[in-house]
Motif scaffolding. Structure first.
Motif, PDB file in Angstrom:
ATOM      1  N   LYS A 460       0.805  -0.993  -0.029  1.00 37.40           N
ATOM      2  CA  LYS A 460       0.007  -0.085   0.144  1.00 37.40           C
ATOM      3  C   LYS A 460       0.998   1.374   0.078  1.00 37.40           C
ATOM      4  O   LYS A 460       1.787   1.534   1.016  1.00 37.40           O
ATOM      5  CB  LYS A 460      -0.903   0.056   1.251  1.00 37.40           C
ATOM      6  CG  LYS A 460      -1.749   1.271   1.365  1.00 37.40           C
ATOM      7  CD  LYS A 460      -2.815   1.205   0.173  1.00 37.40           C
ATOM      8  CE  LYS A 460      -3.810   2.362   0.365  1.00 37.40           C
ATOM      9  NZ  LYS A 460      -4.584   2.694  -0.744  1.00 37.40           N
ATOM     10  N   LEU A 461       0.697   1.923  -1.040  1.00 39.37           N
ATOM     11  CA  LEU A 461       1.546   3.265  -1.161  1.00 39.37           C
ATOM     12  C   LEU A 461       0.882   4.458  -0.338  1.00 39.37           C
ATOM     13  O   LEU A 461      -0.385   4.629  -0.587  1.00 39.37           O
ATOM     14  CB  LEU A 461       1.850   3.548  -2.685  1.00 39.37           C
ATOM     15  CG  LEU A 461       2.246   5.119  -2.953  1.00 39.37           C
ATOM     16  CD1 LEU A 461       3.849   4.902  -2.708  1.00 39.37           C
ATOM     17  CD2 LEU A 461       2.527   5.286  -4.736  1.00 39.37           C
ATOM     18  N   GLN A 462       1.616   5.223   0.345  1.00 33.76           N
ATOM     19  CA  GLN A 462       1.141   6.562   0.784  1.00 33.76           C
ATOM     20  C   GLN A 462       2.430   7.488   0.563  1.00 33.76           C
ATOM     21  O   GLN A 462       3.639   7.497   0.473  1.00 33.76           O
ATOM     22  CB  GLN A 462       1.350   6.367   2.473  1.00 33.76           C
ATOM     23  CG  GLN A 462       1.148   7.659   3.431  1.00 33.76           C
ATOM     24  CD  GLN A 462       1.256   7.471   4.868  1.00 33.76           C
ATOM     25  OE1 GLN A 462       0.089   6.940   5.259  1.00 33.76           O
ATOM     26  NE2 GLN A 462       2.149   7.626   5.498  1.00 33.76           N
ATOM     27  N   VAL A 463       1.691   8.595  -0.016  1.00 32.83           N
ATOM     28  CA  VAL A 463       2.632   9.861  -0.437  1.00 32.83           C
ATOM     29  C   VAL A 463       2.251  11.017   0.305  1.00 32.83           C
ATOM     30  O   VAL A 463       1.219  11.298   0.585  1.00 32.83           O
ATOM     31  CB  VAL A 463       2.132  10.113  -1.863  1.00 32.83           C
ATOM     32  CG1 VAL A 463       3.006  11.246  -2.484  1.00 32.83           C
ATOM     33  CG2 VAL A 463       2.242   8.694  -2.985  1.00 32.83           C
ATOM     34  N   GLU A 464       3.281  11.406   0.999  1.00 34.11           N
ATOM     35  CA  GLU A 464       3.202  12.767   1.698  1.00 34.11           C
ATOM     36  C   GLU A 464       4.049  13.964   1.203  1.00 34.11           C
ATOM     37  O   GLU A 464       5.299  13.757   0.914  1.00 34.11           O
ATOM     38  CB  GLU A 464       3.641  12.404   3.348  1.00 34.11           C
ATOM     39  CG  GLU A 464       2.653  11.663   4.055  1.00 34.11           C
ATOM     40  CD  GLU A 464       1.435  12.083   4.193  1.00 34.11           C
ATOM     41  OE1 GLU A 464       1.220  13.541   4.169  1.00 34.11           O
ATOM     42  OE2 GLU A 464       0.294  11.390   4.454  1.00 34.11           O
ATOM     43  N   PRO A 465       3.561  15.081   0.932  1.00 27.50           N
ATOM     44  CA  PRO A 465       2.059  15.364   0.954  1.00 27.50           C
ATOM     45  C   PRO A 465       1.170  14.485  -0.172  1.00 27.50           C
ATOM     46  O   PRO A 465       2.085  14.117  -1.233  1.00 27.50           O
ATOM     47  CB  PRO A 465       1.853  16.793   0.669  1.00 27.50           C
ATOM     48  CG  PRO A 465       3.085  17.160  -0.075  1.00 27.50           C
ATOM     49  CD  PRO A 465       4.198  16.224   0.380  1.00 27.50           C
ATOM     50  N   THR A 487       7.606  12.194   0.645  1.00 28.22           N
ATOM     51  CA  THR A 487       8.022  11.097   1.056  1.00 28.22           C
ATOM     52  C   THR A 487       7.083   9.775   0.640  1.00 28.22           C
ATOM     53  O   THR A 487       5.934  10.115   0.592  1.00 28.22           O
ATOM     54  CB  THR A 487       8.095  11.142   2.626  1.00 28.22           C
ATOM     55  OG1 THR A 487       8.844  11.998   2.988  1.00 28.22           O
ATOM     56  CG2 THR A 487       8.450   9.607   3.357  1.00 28.22           C
ATOM     57  N   LEU A 488       7.764   8.853  -0.003  1.00 30.91           N
ATOM     58  CA  LEU A 488       6.923   7.804  -0.430  1.00 30.91           C
ATOM     59  C   LEU A 488       7.085   6.858   0.431  1.00 30.91           C
ATOM     60  O   LEU A 488       8.193   6.134   0.879  1.00 30.91           O
ATOM     61  CB  LEU A 488       7.315   7.249  -1.833  1.00 30.91           C
ATOM     62  CG  LEU A 488       7.532   8.302  -2.972  1.00 30.91           C
ATOM     63  CD1 LEU A 488       7.941   7.462  -4.155  1.00 30.91           C
ATOM     64  CD2 LEU A 488       6.240   9.105  -3.186  1.00 30.91           C
ATOM     65  N   SER A 489       6.111   6.108   1.066  1.00 33.76           N
ATOM     66  CA  SER A 489       6.044   5.056   2.207  1.00 33.76           C
ATOM     67  C   SER A 489       4.982   3.740   1.751  1.00 33.76           C
ATOM     68  O   SER A 489       4.122   3.949   0.989  1.00 33.76           O
ATOM     69  CB  SER A 489       5.465   5.690   3.442  1.00 33.76           C
ATOM     70  OG  SER A 489       6.462   6.725   3.938  1.00 33.76           O
TER      71      SER A 489
END
Length: 692
Positions: A460-465, A487-489
């Motif tokens: 599952k990709l999370q991008v901040e912002p 930041t890619l998490s």
């Protein structure tokens, strides 16, 4: 001349009429022996309308073919001789449609005009057994059809034809008999076996008029009970009737112990079906009805089919009209459009009741186990026997066990058991399997219950912002470039791979001018192919569960606002291409203007010649500077001399001793905000033979 006469002999309202039709203009009424008109008729002798319901009609056609060597000539006329023949006198030539006349006719207009040799035309004759029941082309709604004439009808179509020309004296005569039999509405009755369930296997049981189908008790492992149902059609009051038609058979039943307010179930759900006499399934419909005719010289007719109860659904099943259930037979008998029969049957069978019908494990971390439970109970009135439990594909990621062990068979009387399914994903991705439970419950095909299983260890990709990055523009603006980070998490349950980064302008335009103003560290161009692996949280992974991307903005054109889309491609199945907006505002970057100055004078072949770009304008203010120079030849009279250097503020070249002529030198420059000049500077240099 052609004369058409329709008559009904021996009837108080018999009709005798004659119609003659006119000739074509080509028909010459003269003694021309070379051209002889004649015609053939099909059928030639009888129009038999057969049985026609008193509330209906039937039309038959006579085909007339001109067979002579001249146009077929007729002369219009009409005559009638019987007392009530006026019932069939036409109001207009060519159309007979009188309220009291059972015969009507129409014919093609070509018969009035005359038929050329080999041409054809049609005379249509319609028989209405009960003309007094009609109001034009509509049946009278309250008419008593029992008052219609019950006797067979007959008439005669007589054609009187001139043998040769119109004035010839020899006549030919031919007649077509018209036959029809009025029939009344069918009368239906239903017959069933006398002994109920004991007659299940009888091929020719004794049948009596009935109102109930009694199947008795049938076990799921026993042969089904097939009861013969006979539907009869009989004359009404000694008068013939039309064929009886069954357009539909429905079966609805209630379970004896169910609540009173529950709606009836379809018979198929409880194990009932309609069959033909061989036992094959029979679907009765308006398109495929059961028809019950009555043969000639008989006063009744009958048709049979079977109703089956297979006992595969446990319970006592009843169909009663007061509960809007039972067997319903839909017919064309106006007195009995729906015939209702009561139904009684008892099924003795196991009934597997299970929950849930689908198991979704959801995301499960690789290498860990999640367990789901299936509850299986016997709701029937016979033992439920579980003979097999299996994962259909035998996947090692799924395992099955039960609260009663794995040794089969497992017998459930009035009890139940729990079935446990363990899921341990070995790698990333969705897993789809099936848990199969085989029992002696015949209501399932082959006794097999199939429960779909699904789950997966998914990234599952999370991008901040997550949606937008704005490159701030403080006052006064800083010197370019400006930078931001994202930041890619991986917050999923298996490794995530970032496969591609791409920058495109609005609407997906990869060549949009704004694209050139943004860059990403580690990407020389776009699309930028990547292979960054982000591990699932909690698992050992050297590259970590997140990564930081540095983004740079530098305005290289006259725009003051730039916006692009950053598309992040990964193997996250829920977000395979994450979209992030990059936007910035900045002062425009005014394009530089190149200027060439030749420093050598005179310019001679074989001697060094220097050119300088110091006079070039960097932009819109003194703060700008030129950072890049690009020298090149536009034209040379011979081999191009070497420019040294190609990218300095000054360059020089030396021609060959014999290479005099006109040389054109070009220059492009770029300033410190990254903009290349829109214009190219050129300088024409005349190189003479010698400097003497």
């Amino acid at each position: 001349m052609l004369e058409i006469l329709i008559r009904r002999p021996s009837k108080p309202y018999a009709v005798w009429f004659l119609l003659c039709l006119g000739a074509l203009p080509r028909c010459q009424c003269e003694e021309d022996q070379a051209f002889v008109p004649s015609a053939s008729f099909d059928p030639a002798s009888v129009l038999d309308f057969g049985d026609v319901p008193v509330d209906g009609e039937r039309t038959l056609d006579v085909l007339v073919r001109s067979t002579g060597s001249a146009s077929f000539c007729v002369t219009p006329s009409f005559s009638a001789s019987e007392a009530r023949a006026e019932d069939c006198v036409p109001e207009e030539l060519g159309h007979l449609d009188q309220a009291g006349c059972p015969w009507r006719y129409d014919f093609d207009a070509a018969l009035l005009e005359g038929l050329a040799p080999s041409a054809t035309a049609t005379i249509s004759v319609t028989y209405r057994p009960c003309p007094e029941a009609w109001d034009g082309d509509t049946l009278k709604p309250d008419f008593d059809l029992s008052a219609c004439n019950p006797n067979s009808e007959s008439g005669e179509l007589t054609i009187v034809e001139e043998g040769r020309a119109c004035s010839a004296t020899k006549n030919g005569r031919r007649s077509l008999s018209l036959l029809g039999r009025p029939v009344f509405q069918p009368s239906a009755s239903v017959f069933c076996p006398t002994g109920g369930g004991q007659d299940c296997s009888a091929q020719d049981p004794t049948l009596v008029a009935c109102s109930t189908l009694f199947f008795g008790e049938v076990g799921s492992g026993e042969p089904p009970c097939d009861l013969v149902v006979e539907v009869k059609n009989r004359w009404r009051d000694g008068r013939p009737v039309a064929p009886l038609q069954i357009d539909r058979v429905e079966i609805w039943v209630n379970e004896l112990n169910e609540a009173e307010n529950l709606a009836p179930r379809e018979g198929a759900e409880a194990g009932f079906s309609v069959r033909d006499l061989t036992g094959a399934r029979r679907e009765i419909s308006a398109e495929a009805p059961v028809v019950v005719p009555i043969e000639p010289n008989a006063t009744t007719g009958a048709a049979r089919f079977k109703v089956r109860f297979d006992g595969t659904k446990a319970g006592v099943w009843t169909g009663e009209e007061q509960k809007s259930s039972g067997m319903y037979i839909y017919t064309n008998d106006p007195d009995q459009p729906v015939i209702a029969l009561s139904v009684f049957a008892q099924g003795t069978a196991p009934e597997a009741d299970y929950y849930p019908e689908v198991i979704q494990f959801g995301p499960v971390r690789t290498g860990t186990t999640k367990t789901a439970t299936v509850s299986l109970r016997n709701e029937g009135n016979a033992d439920l026997i579980v003979t097999k439990l299996e994962i259909v594909s035998a996947s090692s990621e799924f395992a099955v066990r039960t609260s009663l062990g794995l040794a089969t068979p497992i017998t459930l009387s009035g009890s139940g058991m729990s079935i446990y399914v363990d899921y341990t994903p070995a790698d990333a991705g969705i897993d789809n399997e099936v848990l199969a439970i085989t029992t002696n419950d015949a209501s399932h095909v082959g006794g097999r219950i199939e429960i779909p299983l699904s789950g997966g260890a998914l990234p599952k990709l999370q991008v901040e912002p997550s949606q937008r990055v704005v490159f701030a523009n403080p006052e006064p603006p800083p010197a370019p470039p400006r930078s931001e980070t994202i930041t890619l998490s991986n917050i999923g349950f298996s490794d995530l791979t970032i496969s591609k980064l791409d920058l495109v302008g609005p609407g997906g335009d990869g060549s949009h001018p704004s694209v050139d103003d943004f860059s990403i560290a580690g990407c020389a161009g776009f699309p930028c192919v990547r292979s960054d692996v982000l591990c699932a949280p909690g698992l050992n992974c050297q590259s970590g569960a997140s990564m930081v991307l540095e983004l740079t903005y530098k305005n290289t054109d006259l725009s003051t606002t730039d916006q692009v889309e950053l598309r992040i491609s990964s193997d996250d199945p829920s977000d395979p291409e994450h979209l992030l907006i990059l936007s910035a505002k900045d002062v425009p970057c005014v394009y530089p203007r190149p200027i060439i100055t030749v420093l050598t004078s005179p310019t001679c072949a074989g001697a060094p010649i220097r050119a300088d770009a110091t006079a070039s304008v960097a932009g819109d203010s003194d703060d700008r500077s030129i950072t890049d120079y690009e020298w090149f030849w536009v034209r040379t009279p011979g081999p191009a001399p070497v420019l040294t250097p190609l990218d300095g503020v000054e360059t020089s070249f030396t021609t060959g001793i014999d290479d005099s002529g006109i040389y054109i030198l070009g220059l492009k420059v770029r300033n410190d905000c990254g903009a290349w000049g829109l214009d190219v500077a050129t300088e024409t240099i005349l190189v003479s033979d010698s400097c003497n």
